[in-house]
Design a protein around this motif. Sequence first.
Motif, PDB file in Angstrom:
ATOM      1  N   ILE A 101       5.346 -31.871 -12.145  1.00 56.96           N
ATOM      2  CA  ILE A 101       6.116 -30.927 -12.914  1.00 56.96           C
ATOM      3  C   ILE A 101       5.318 -29.538 -12.519  1.00 56.96           C
ATOM      4  O   ILE A 101       4.126 -29.618 -11.928  1.00 56.96           O
ATOM      5  CB  ILE A 101       6.072 -30.935 -14.373  1.00 56.96           C
ATOM      6  N   ARG A 102       6.060 -28.331 -12.616  1.00 54.49           N
ATOM      7  CA  ARG A 102       5.128 -27.161 -12.252  1.00 54.49           C
ATOM      8  C   ARG A 102       6.047 -25.962 -12.943  1.00 54.49           C
ATOM      9  O   ARG A 102       7.086 -26.007 -13.520  1.00 54.49           O
ATOM     10  CB  ARG A 102       5.349 -26.866 -10.728  1.00 54.49           C
ATOM     11  N   ASP A 103       5.203 -24.888 -12.809  1.00 51.38           N
ATOM     12  CA  ASP A 103       5.757 -23.670 -13.326  1.00 51.38           C
ATOM     13  C   ASP A 103       6.169 -22.620 -12.167  1.00 51.38           C
ATOM     14  O   ASP A 103       5.701 -22.559 -11.186  1.00 51.38           O
ATOM     15  CB  ASP A 103       4.426 -22.935 -14.091  1.00 51.38           C
ATOM     16  N   TYR A 104       7.157 -21.916 -12.850  1.00 47.66           N
ATOM     17  CA  TYR A 104       7.765 -20.837 -11.984  1.00 47.66           C
ATOM     18  C   TYR A 104       7.597 -19.350 -12.679  1.00 47.66           C
ATOM     19  O   TYR A 104       7.866 -19.472 -13.847  1.00 47.66           O
ATOM     20  CB  TYR A 104       9.044 -21.184 -11.489  1.00 47.66           C
ATOM     21  N   TRP A 105       7.514 -18.317 -11.784  1.00 47.72           N
ATOM     22  CA  TRP A 105       7.516 -17.096 -12.063  1.00 47.72           C
ATOM     23  C   TRP A 105       8.528 -16.163 -11.439  1.00 47.72           C
ATOM     24  O   TRP A 105       8.811 -16.376 -10.415  1.00 47.72           O
ATOM     25  CB  TRP A 105       6.186 -16.046 -11.904  1.00 47.72           C
ATOM     26  N   GLY A 106       9.126 -15.334 -12.462  1.00 45.65           N
ATOM     27  CA  GLY A 106      10.038 -14.376 -11.963  1.00 45.65           C
ATOM     28  C   GLY A 106       9.175 -13.148 -11.136  1.00 45.65           C
ATOM     29  O   GLY A 106       8.053 -12.957 -11.406  1.00 45.65           O
ATOM     30  N   GLN A 107      10.016 -12.189 -10.562  1.00 46.36           N
ATOM     31  CA  GLN A 107       9.279 -11.023  -9.941  1.00 46.36           C
ATOM     32  C   GLN A 107       8.788  -9.906 -10.879  1.00 46.36           C
ATOM     33  O   GLN A 107       8.254  -9.141 -10.303  1.00 46.36           O
ATOM     34  CB  GLN A 107      10.175 -10.382  -8.761  1.00 46.36           C
ATOM     35  N   GLY A 108       9.299  -9.962 -11.983  1.00 46.95           N
ATOM     36  CA  GLY A 108       9.176  -8.924 -12.900  1.00 46.95           C
ATOM     37  C   GLY A 108      10.074  -7.611 -12.992  1.00 46.95           C
ATOM     38  O   GLY A 108      10.652  -7.597 -11.962  1.00 46.95           O
ATOM     39  N   THR A 109      10.123  -7.071 -14.271  1.00 46.13           N
ATOM     40  CA  THR A 109      10.969  -6.093 -14.426  1.00 46.13           C
ATOM     41  C   THR A 109      10.385  -5.005 -15.396  1.00 46.13           C
ATOM     42  O   THR A 109       9.407  -5.497 -16.140  1.00 46.13           O
ATOM     43  CB  THR A 109      12.305  -6.400 -15.190  1.00 46.13           C
ATOM     44  N   GLN A 110      10.383  -3.784 -14.895  1.00 47.76           N
ATOM     45  CA  GLN A 110       9.698  -2.491 -15.416  1.00 47.76           C
ATOM     46  C   GLN A 110      10.455  -2.275 -16.794  1.00 47.76           C
ATOM     47  O   GLN A 110      11.732  -2.125 -16.714  1.00 47.76           O
ATOM     48  CB  GLN A 110       9.534  -1.251 -14.621  1.00 47.76           C
ATOM     49  N   VAL A 111       9.649  -2.285 -18.023  1.00 48.42           N
ATOM     50  CA  VAL A 111      10.062  -1.664 -19.205  1.00 48.42           C
ATOM     51  C   VAL A 111       9.371  -0.272 -19.500  1.00 48.42           C
ATOM     52  O   VAL A 111       7.932  -0.416 -19.394  1.00 48.42           O
ATOM     53  CB  VAL A 111      10.147  -2.486 -20.343  1.00 48.42           C
ATOM     54  N   THR A 112       9.815   0.824 -19.428  1.00 44.91           N
ATOM     55  CA  THR A 112       9.103   2.068 -20.039  1.00 44.91           C
ATOM     56  C   THR A 112       9.719   2.607 -21.026  1.00 44.91           C
ATOM     57  O   THR A 112      10.936   2.801 -21.160  1.00 44.91           O
ATOM     58  CB  THR A 112       9.140   3.130 -18.612  1.00 44.91           C
ATOM     59  N   VAL A 113       8.874   2.790 -22.003  1.00 42.92           N
ATOM     60  CA  VAL A 113       9.292   3.599 -23.411  1.00 42.92           C
ATOM     61  C   VAL A 113       8.755   4.918 -23.372  1.00 42.92           C
ATOM     62  O   VAL A 113       7.505   4.912 -23.483  1.00 42.92           O
ATOM     63  CB  VAL A 113       8.705   2.444 -24.520  1.00 42.92           C
ATOM     64  N   SER A 114       9.383   5.673 -23.488  1.00 42.60           N
ATOM     65  CA  SER A 114       8.865   7.181 -23.665  1.00 42.60           C
ATOM     66  C   SER A 114       8.713   7.670 -25.199  1.00 42.60           C
ATOM     67  O   SER A 114       9.408   7.100 -25.944  1.00 42.60           O
ATOM     68  CB  SER A 114       9.743   8.063 -23.105  1.00 42.60           C
ATOM     69  N   SER A 115       7.630   8.333 -25.337  1.00 44.04           N
ATOM     70  CA  SER A 115       7.352   8.777 -26.758  1.00 44.04           C
ATOM     71  C   SER A 115       8.459  10.164 -27.117  1.00 44.04           C
ATOM     72  O   SER A 115       8.836  10.783 -26.285  1.00 44.04           O
ATOM     73  CB  SER A 115       5.838   9.145 -26.896  1.00 44.04           C
ATOM     74  N   TYR A 149      16.361 -15.031 -22.946  1.00 42.66           N
ATOM     75  CA  TYR A 149      16.677 -13.570 -23.139  1.00 42.66           C
ATOM     76  C   TYR A 149      15.585 -12.908 -24.062  1.00 42.66           C
ATOM     77  O   TYR A 149      14.886 -13.933 -24.969  1.00 42.66           O
ATOM     78  CB  TYR A 149      17.886 -13.661 -24.111  1.00 42.66           C
ATOM     79  N   LEU A 150      15.440 -12.080 -23.993  1.00 42.27           N
ATOM     80  CA  LEU A 150      14.151 -11.157 -24.755  1.00 42.27           C
ATOM     81  C   LEU A 150      15.142  -9.735 -25.462  1.00 42.27           C
ATOM     82  O   LEU A 150      15.170  -8.924 -24.588  1.00 42.27           O
ATOM     83  CB  LEU A 150      12.955 -10.919 -24.168  1.00 42.27           C
ATOM     84  N   GLN A 151      15.378  -9.999 -26.697  1.00 42.26           N
ATOM     85  CA  GLN A 151      15.829  -8.838 -27.304  1.00 42.26           C
ATOM     86  C   GLN A 151      14.825  -7.932 -28.180  1.00 42.26           C
ATOM     87  O   GLN A 151      13.898  -8.580 -28.862  1.00 42.26           O
ATOM     88  CB  GLN A 151      16.758  -9.061 -28.435  1.00 42.26           C
ATOM     89  N   MET A 152      14.658  -6.718 -27.721  1.00 40.35           N
ATOM     90  CA  MET A 152      13.348  -6.037 -27.920  1.00 40.35           C
ATOM     91  C   MET A 152      14.096  -4.843 -28.629  1.00 40.35           C
ATOM     92  O   MET A 152      14.802  -3.848 -28.143  1.00 40.35           O
ATOM     93  CB  MET A 152      12.666  -5.362 -26.857  1.00 40.35           C
ATOM     94  N   ASN A 153      13.685  -4.570 -30.067  1.00 38.73           N
ATOM     95  CA  ASN A 153      13.855  -3.402 -30.980  1.00 38.73           C
ATOM     96  C   ASN A 153      12.743  -2.724 -31.153  1.00 38.73           C
ATOM     97  O   ASN A 153      11.636  -3.208 -31.310  1.00 38.73           O
ATOM     98  CB  ASN A 153      14.747  -4.248 -32.176  1.00 38.73           C
ATOM     99  N   SER A 154      13.005  -1.615 -31.769  1.00 36.18           N
ATOM    100  CA  SER A 154      12.036  -0.594 -32.234  1.00 36.18           C
ATOM    101  C   SER A 154      10.868  -0.524 -31.293  1.00 36.18           C
ATOM    102  O   SER A 154       9.860  -0.616 -31.649  1.00 36.18           O
ATOM    103  CB  SER A 154      11.358  -1.189 -33.652  1.00 36.18           C
ATOM    104  N   LEU A 155      11.208  -0.328 -30.013  1.00 29.98           N
ATOM    105  CA  LEU A 155      10.417  -0.126 -28.947  1.00 29.98           C
ATOM    106  C   LEU A 155       9.364   0.745 -29.139  1.00 29.98           C
ATOM    107  O   LEU A 155       9.807   2.032 -29.643  1.00 29.98           O
ATOM    108  CB  LEU A 155      10.945  -0.105 -27.580  1.00 29.98           C
ATOM    109  N   LYS A 156       8.006   0.684 -28.563  1.00 33.76           N
ATOM    110  CA  LYS A 156       6.922   1.677 -28.930  1.00 33.76           C
ATOM    111  C   LYS A 156       6.544   1.905 -27.427  1.00 33.76           C
ATOM    112  O   LYS A 156       6.679   1.021 -26.478  1.00 33.76           O
ATOM    113  CB  LYS A 156       5.714   0.815 -29.715  1.00 33.76           C
TER     114      LYS A 156
END
Length: 122
Positions: free
Chosen positions: A108-122, A79-86
């Motif tokens: 052993i190997r690494d794996y990646w997710g497909q990504g999720t968009q985070v947009t912070v408006s001013s 999980y990633l809790q993101m506060n006070s976003l800029k």
Amino acid sequence: QVQLVESGGGLVQAGGSLRLSCAASGSIFSINAMGWYRQAPGKQRELVGIVTSGGSTNYADSVKGRFTISRDNAKNTVYLQMNSLKPEDTAVYFCKAAGVVRPATPGIRDYWGQGTQVTVSS
């Protein structure tokens, strides 16, 4: 095969909060570390935060004190809790499972997710 599925991205105003989740599924014996990376348009992908199976964490300087990474080893979820976003936090956020060991699979190997968009408006 191992799949990482992210959720929780979206649009938020500056100063707001979001919580990202990433669940790893498939045949998994263990995962050494799970982390979040982000990539803004025209920029390289960068580490946001990482947590080991033992609970040790590391963060990018730009998010220290604002973001918190946590992990549920039993669920192979990070999980990633993101506060006070800029506005400068705007990016596609990617989950990574590093050092994945799979039953009856050498190496052993690494794996990646497909990504999720985070947009912070001013």
